[in-house]
Write an enzyme that holds these catalytic residues in place. Structure first.
Site, PDB file in Angstrom:
ATOM      1  N   LYS A 184       0.839  -1.202   0.000  1.00  0.00           N
ATOM      2  CA  LYS A 184       0.000   0.000   0.000  1.00  0.00           C
ATOM      3  C   LYS A 184       0.874   1.252   0.000  1.00  0.00           C
ATOM      4  O   LYS A 184       1.577   1.527   0.976  1.00  0.00           O
ATOM      5  CB  LYS A 184      -0.914   0.036   1.222  1.00  0.00           C
ATOM      6  CG  LYS A 184      -1.985   1.120   1.042  1.00  0.00           C
ATOM      7  CD  LYS A 184      -2.564   1.630   2.339  1.00  0.00           C
ATOM      8  CE  LYS A 184      -1.810   2.762   2.938  1.00  0.00           C
ATOM      9  NZ  LYS A 184      -1.929   4.049   2.227  1.00  0.00           N
ATOM     10  N   GLU A 258      10.414   0.839  10.188  1.00  0.00           N
ATOM     11  CA  GLU A 258      11.392   1.893   9.926  1.00  0.00           C
ATOM     12  C   GLU A 258      10.661   3.205  10.173  1.00  0.00           C
ATOM     13  O   GLU A 258       9.794   3.582   9.394  1.00  0.00           O
ATOM     14  CB  GLU A 258      11.898   1.768   8.484  1.00  0.00           C
ATOM     15  CG  GLU A 258      13.275   2.353   8.304  1.00  0.00           C
ATOM     16  CD  GLU A 258      13.222   3.824   8.017  1.00  0.00           C
ATOM     17  OE1 GLU A 258      13.348   4.605   8.998  1.00  0.00           O
ATOM     18  OE2 GLU A 258      13.058   4.205   6.871  1.00  0.00           O
ATOM     19  N   CYS A 292      13.576  10.559   6.824  1.00  0.00           N
ATOM     20  CA  CYS A 292      13.604  10.064   8.209  1.00  0.00           C
ATOM     21  C   CYS A 292      14.994  10.210   8.821  1.00  0.00           C
ATOM     22  O   CYS A 292      15.122  10.422  10.019  1.00  0.00           O
ATOM     23  CB  CYS A 292      13.115   8.632   8.271  1.00  0.00           C
ATOM     24  SG  CYS A 292      13.847   7.601   7.011  1.00  0.00           S
ATOM     25  N   GLU A 389      10.316  15.163  15.474  1.00  0.00           N
ATOM     26  CA  GLU A 389      10.639  15.113  14.050  1.00  0.00           C
ATOM     27  C   GLU A 389       9.774  16.136  13.312  1.00  0.00           C
ATOM     28  O   GLU A 389       8.552  16.074  13.362  1.00  0.00           O
ATOM     29  CB  GLU A 389      10.363  13.702  13.512  1.00  0.00           C
ATOM     30  CG  GLU A 389      10.815  13.522  12.089  1.00  0.00           C
ATOM     31  CD  GLU A 389      10.603  12.106  11.565  1.00  0.00           C
ATOM     32  OE1 GLU A 389       9.529  11.534  11.825  1.00  0.00           O
ATOM     33  OE2 GLU A 389      11.502  11.591  10.884  1.00  0.00           O
TER      34      GLU A 389
END
Ligand code: TAP
Length: 478
Positions: A184, A258, A292, A389
């Site tokens: 997906k 991850e 990331c 983040e």
């Protein structure tokens, strides 16, 4: 608002890709409508143009796709590795042949500069398929026993920051090991996965080996919860990663996650300043900071702070923000209105918590989603912009005096994905690499990727490794 950097379509580049007005799901080798008939629009974040209408997969579609993958698994897993390799090599070559088209498509749907999609994303995508094609007939030599077995059906959920590259990281090792896949893509960037489905057909990949389900988070949630999925691989936010871990807990599904990062890019006073500035800029402004492993915290040794920041600001003033299809663009569009709102909220929090905000003068296009490259100085470890983040072009600067202090500050976030160390001293690089709680440590460079290198995090950055020999482990019953 107009400026030298305003968005202006580049019709030549746009013409190399033919985007259909609508796309179906890719199940069992065929494009098909969603059972519920639902669709959603995907837009170009640079100008909000609707690029296409895409099917929204529901539970019936998840069921069909997993069934197709299960059926295909029997024959695919029984093929000799050398035969699977042939398909993967074919896919890799087709990606190379169609790389211009795919690069433009990726820049249109994601907003990233064409220079990056053309020179970074696409070559890496092809390289991953070549690399894992090479493993398919050598699995017995990978250190996991003489005859390692695949897991079965892999349910894979990927984010929007590197749509095709994340697909390659997931699909190439899965297929090389003999698994079949239901993937997906993210809701805001579904198109390159659907073009990849077409490449699978072109390569003659047996039906059902790769299935693509476009949809939103609910599609992803149904996929990972499906009882006949044996392996779940997820890249995305820590929050969703935790929800998926809860879903998978207590089942025999194998899981790799991850997740996010808050990397420190650490510059010592003996580092070559100009080179470090390039590494800092690449570290945080590559792909609009939607990375990331982005070097989103600069840790600079106090004695060179003034010199480094002056050089960094001069360099930031030369960055061109604008049309992703313009080859001179350094920073493209923010991927979505939601992501722009997240970045804006965190940057505003930086200011209200007392850090000093700076950005070069830079006029942004009227339509679309944009954020100027931004620097915060006077940041303390407690500030939200030092801990959370941001996933945008925003750099938080902290200082240190000693290597021990640099390590303590670098490790002081919930994340542990990557770090950078800039120094002339080899012994210091090794010492730092041992002390830093980061899955990847770059020295005197940043954001370097290679299919042969394992990639993955510690702490809330997730677990499991993608890439290299280690990446095979996630798809084998070992
Ligand atoms: P997520 O919400 O984590 O989305 C990643 C993928 O998971 C997408 O395909 C998403 O679908 C899907 N998803 C959402 N909810 C799900 C659920 N409950 N179960 C299964 N799948 C689900 O990330 P995002 O919204 O794109 O970004 C949010 C934040 O995540 C960003 O600000 C950034 O900090 C971080 N992020 C990190 C990374 C990496 S590489 N570490 C990548 C992207 C984002 P939809 O897209 O359709 O919602």
């Amino acid at each position: 608002m107009s400026s030298a950097f305003a968005y202006a379509p580049a019709p030549e580049s746009r013409a190399v890709v033919d985007i259909a007005p609508s796309y179906g799901l890719f199940i069992d080798g065929e494009f098909t409508e969603a059972a519920g008939g639902k669709v959603f629009k995907t837009v170009s974040p640079a100008n909000e143009e609707v690029l296409s209408e895409v099917a929204q997969a529901g539970s019936e579609d998840v069921e069909r796709a997993v069934k197709a993958a299960r059926k295909a698994f029997e024959k695919w897993s029984a093929l000799p590795g050398a035969e699977r390799a042939k398909y993967l090599f074919r896919i890799a070559r087709l990606i190379q042949e169609r790389s211009r088209e795919l690069a433009v498509l990726e820049s249109l749907d994601n907003g990233k500069p064409i220079r990056e999609s053309r020179d970074s994303d696409l070559p890496l995508v092809a390289a991953h398929f070549f690399y894992y094609a090479g493993w398919a007939d050598k699995l017995g030599h990978a250190g996991y026993g003489a005859d390692p077995k695949p897991l079965g059906v892999a349910g894979q959920v990927i984010p929007w920051n590197f749509p095709l590259l994340m697909l390659a990281w997931k699909i190439a090792p899965a297929l090389a090991c003999g698994n079949t896949v239901v993937l997906k893509p993210a809701e805001t960037t579904p198109l390159s996965a659907l073009f990849f489905a077409d490449i699978c057909r072109q390569a003659g990949l047996p039906k059902g080996v790769v299935n693509i389900l476009t949809g939103d988070g609910s599609t992803g949630a149904e996929l990972v919860a499906h009882p006949d999925v044996n392996k779940v691989a997820f890249t995305g936010s820590t929050e969703v990663g935790k929800a998926i871990a809860r879903t998978v807990a207590g089942t025999d599904k194998k899981l790799t996650l991850e997740l996010g990062g808050k990397a420190a890019n650490i510059v010592f006073d003996d580092a070559p300043i100009d080179q470090a500035v390039e590494g800092i800029v690449n570290g945080i402004f590559f792909n609009q900071g939607h990375v990331c492993c982005a070097g989103s915290r600069l840790l600079v040794q106090e004695s060179v702070q003034d010199e480094l920041l002056a050089a960094l600001k001069r360099r930031m003033s030369t960055l061109r923000v604008g049309d992703p299809l313009d080859k001179n663009t350094d920073i493209g569009a923010i991927n979505s209105a939601e992501q722009l709102a997240r970045i804006t909220e965190l940057a505003d929090a930086g200011e209200s918590e007392g850090a000093e905000r700076w950005a070069p003068s830079c006029e942004l296009p009227d339509a679309g989603y944009w954020f100027a490259p931004t620097l915060f100085t006077g940041v303390t470890q407690a500030h939200r912009i030092a801990q959370e983040e941001i996933f945008g072009p925003v750099l938080s600067v902290l200082t240190f005096r000693t290597p021990e202090e640099a390590v303590a500050k670098a490790n002081n976030t919930p994340y542990g994905l990557s770090a950078g160390v800039w120094t002339e001293k080899g012994s210091r690089i090794l010492w730092m690499a041992n002390k830093l709680r980061a899955g990847i440590v770059w020295s005197n460079t940043f954001n370097k990727f290679d299919p042969a290198s394992p990639f993955g995090g510690y702490k809330e950055s997730g677990f499991g490794r993608e890439g290299g020999r280690h990446g095979l482990e996630a798809y084998l019953d070992v």
